[in-house]
Design a protein around this motif. Structure first.
Motif, short mmCIF file in Angstrom:
data_model
loop_
_atom_site.label_atom_id
_atom_site.label_comp_id
_atom_site.label_asym_id
_atom_site.label_seq_id
_atom_site.Cartn_x
_atom_site.Cartn_y
_atom_site.Cartn_z
N LEU A 191 0.83 -1.20 0.00
CA LEU A 191 0.00 0.00 0.00
C LEU A 191 0.87 1.26 0.00
O LEU A 191 0.54 2.25 -0.66
CB LEU A 191 -0.92 -0.01 1.22
N GLU A 193 3.84 1.67 -1.38
CA GLU A 193 4.37 1.91 -2.73
C GLU A 193 3.25 2.35 -3.67
O GLU A 193 3.46 3.23 -4.51
CB GLU A 193 5.04 0.64 -3.25
N ALA A 194 2.06 1.77 -3.53
CA ALA A 194 0.95 2.18 -4.39
C ALA A 194 0.55 3.62 -4.10
O ALA A 194 0.21 4.38 -5.02
CB ALA A 194 -0.24 1.24 -4.19
N ALA A 195 0.58 4.03 -2.84
CA ALA A 195 0.20 5.39 -2.47
C ALA A 195 1.18 6.41 -3.03
O ALA A 195 0.82 7.57 -3.28
CB ALA A 195 0.12 5.52 -0.95
N ARG A 196 2.42 6.01 -3.26
CA ARG A 196 3.41 6.93 -3.85
C ARG A 196 3.19 7.09 -5.34
O ARG A 196 3.64 8.08 -5.93
CB ARG A 196 4.83 6.42 -3.57
N ARG A 197 2.52 6.12 -5.95
CA ARG A 197 2.33 6.16 -7.40
C ARG A 197 0.98 6.71 -7.82
O ARG A 197 0.83 7.13 -8.98
CB ARG A 197 2.48 4.74 -7.98
N HIS A 198 0.00 6.68 -6.94
CA HIS A 198 -1.36 7.04 -7.32
C HIS A 198 -1.80 8.33 -6.64
O HIS A 198 -1.37 8.65 -5.53
CB HIS A 198 -2.32 5.89 -6.97
N LEU A 201 -5.66 7.81 -2.14
CA LEU A 201 -5.51 6.58 -1.36
C LEU A 201 -6.47 5.51 -1.86
O LEU A 201 -6.12 4.32 -1.90
CB LEU A 201 -5.75 6.89 0.12
N ALA A 204 -4.92 3.83 -4.66
CA ALA A 204 -3.84 2.97 -4.21
C ALA A 204 -4.38 1.64 -3.68
O ALA A 204 -3.82 0.57 -3.96
CB ALA A 204 -3.04 3.68 -3.12
N ALA A 207 -5.30 -0.50 -6.56
CA ALA A 207 -4.11 -1.03 -7.22
C ALA A 207 -3.56 -2.24 -6.46
O ALA A 207 -3.16 -3.24 -7.07
CB ALA A 207 -3.04 0.05 -7.33
N VAL A 208 -3.54 -2.15 -5.14
CA VAL A 208 -3.07 -3.27 -4.32
C VAL A 208 -3.99 -4.48 -4.49
O VAL A 208 -3.54 -5.62 -4.64
CB VAL A 208 -2.97 -2.87 -2.84
#
Length: 490
Positions: A191, A193-198, A201, A204, A207-208
């Protein structure tokens, strides 16, 4: 390699300090690499926080009760120890949250309590809080930096209610800690890493989930079933795993000693000398699979910076209250158990209905209903100063309020785990990296355990494998260069 009195080359000797599941897994791995192994356990039994027991004749786990089956390490270790046919999925995958005086079904579609759809939280959160969760989609992206506390980050984007009512009892329960301090990077890396890309929240979380890394909806303590299951237990208890691994290690030639605390660690030439009250062991390699304070005490003379970092790792204490009831006259109890948001001020933090969650408990004692509660978190050690009778009474009071349970137990037992769970605050992974860098100049030495790369059983086994592989690689490479063509005979 060392030579014995006949001139035959002997395999290098590794000493493992600590007989919890991490130390046992390290010993098992080192033997597979061709080393001779001696394991030292200071107490009278192996297993650490894995402990099988019984109550009113029913077998139960008095410590950790399940392992994450989607990670391969613990399942593989159980299979190697001959327990593959005893791996068992829970009988139910439903759980509840005891919130605002009622049991609410555990919401679906979340990642460790962080929701992907506000509608899934209906019944748990009021309308105003649901609107706040949905408002995440309208907020600009948040700079997340190198790390952040998951509770603070989620609250800033979705509101405190979702943290207090779901993230805190779920994630905070795993660590027996405070979600507003727990490192998102260390505890929920997918989560993070996903929050840094999207940009949001919510995105993110989606995505997870799409990547298949989401924690299941039944994370209060249930699972879906082996062969795609998320969690698994072992018939007879996860607490039987240490004994099975210990037997496997002995059968492979390892030496396992209880009542043998390591009191000193000395550098001896290119190797190590491990001192106990009864013996002194010379070793080519040492794996320290003990809690951080014990490791710090052994390393102070060799790596003071590492010892200082180890001393900064905080631990939470908790107690498990196990109760057995006659089934006759009990109210209907839903699913595998329930979580308790600390914000409501109750004593217990969760309850597991063991007889419904694990088939082997129900089958062994069909006339009994066994359940357990957990008490205590980081910063709440005052509860653990209460005597056993008081903890049982507090558990019964909360169980009655949550479920209507009014029966008196036929047997009770309280198991205290003082300093049982290391805390992963913001910056934890950076601290671990600095710790390992501080040990880089000490060949043949490695740390392993829950204090570093994860608190679950598979994470501890993986940590053991990492440490064992590192020291085995070092000393076997040295042995080959010193004795080219030498074998690994033990």
């Amino acid at each position: 390699m060392n030579a014995d009195t006949t001139g035959t080359q002997r395999a290098p000797h590794a000493v493992v300090v600590g007989g919890g599941i991490t130390g046992l897994a390290a010993a098992h791995r080192l033997l597979a690499a061709g080393l001779r192994v001696t394991l030292l356990e200071s107490g009278g039994r192996f297993g650490g926080k894995l402990l099988a027991g019984e109550i009113a004749g029913a077998p139960v786990d008095l410590g950790a009760e399940s392992l994450l089956a989607r990670r391969p390490e613990a399942v593989a270790l159980a299979e190697a120890a001959g327990l593959g046919d005893r791996l068992q999925a829970p009988a139910t995958t439903t759980a509840s949250v005891w919130s605002r005086g009622g049991l609410v079904p555990m919401p679906k579609g979340h990642v460790m309590g962080v929701p992907g759809d506000p509608a899934a939280l209906a019944g748990l959160l009021p309308e105003e809080a649901l609107r706040r969760v949905a408002g995440d989609l309208d907020l600009p992206p948040t700079e997340i930096g190198d790390d952040t506390a998951i509770g603070a980050y989620v609250a800033a984007r979705m509101g405190h209610e979702v943290v207090d009512r779901l993230v805190e009892p779920l994630l905070g329960g795993v660590y027996a800690g405070d979600a507003y301090r727990i490192s998102m990077k260390a505890a929920v890396p997918a989560l993070f890493e996903a929050a840094r890309r999207h940009p949001t929240l919510t995105a993110a979380v989606h995505a997870v989930q799409a990547a298949g890394a989401a924690v299941p909806d039944d994370a209060a303590g249930a699972a879906t079933g082996l062969g795609g299951s998320v969690f698994a237990g072992i018939s007879g208890g996860v607490g039987t795993l240490p004994g099975a691994v210990a037997d496997t290690v002995r059968a492979a030639g390892g030496t396992l000693l209880t009542g043998a605390p390591a009191t000193a660690l000395l550098r001896e030439g290119a190797g190590w000398r491990v001192v106990t009250p009864e013996r002194v062991l010379d070793a080519d390699a040492v794996v320290l699979a003990v809690p951080a304070p014990a490791a710090a005490g052994l390393l102070g003379g060799h790596a003071p910076r590492a010892a200082a970092l180890l001393d900064t790792i905080e631990y939470a204490s908790m107690a498990l209250v196990t109760l057995a009831f006659r089934r006759a006259g009990l109210p209907a109890l839903p699913g595998s158990g329930f979580l308790v948001p600390p914000v409501d001020g109750h004593t217990i933090k969760a309850s597991t209905f063991s007889s419904q969650k694990w088939r082997w408990v129900g089958e062994a004692a069909p006339d009994l209903f066994v359940l357990r509660t957990s008490v205590g978190r980081h910063g709440e050690e005052a509860h653990l100063h209460r005597d056993d009778e008081d903890l049982v009474a507090a558990s019964l009071k909360d169980l009655g309020a949550a479920t209507g349970l009014a029966a008196r137990p036929v047997a009770t037992t309280v198991t205290r785990w003082n300093g049982g769970l290391p805390q992963y605050p913001v910056g934890h992974l950076d601290r671990v990296a600095r710790l390992r860098a501080a040990l880089a100049g000490l060949p043949g030495l490695a740390l392993a355990g829950a204090a570093y790369d994860g608190v679950g059983i598979p994470a501890c086994v993986a940590s053991a494998h990492r440490a064992a592989d590192a020291v085995a690689g070092e000393i076997l490479a040295t042995s080959k260069s010193t004795h080219p063509g030498a074998g690994h005979s033990s």
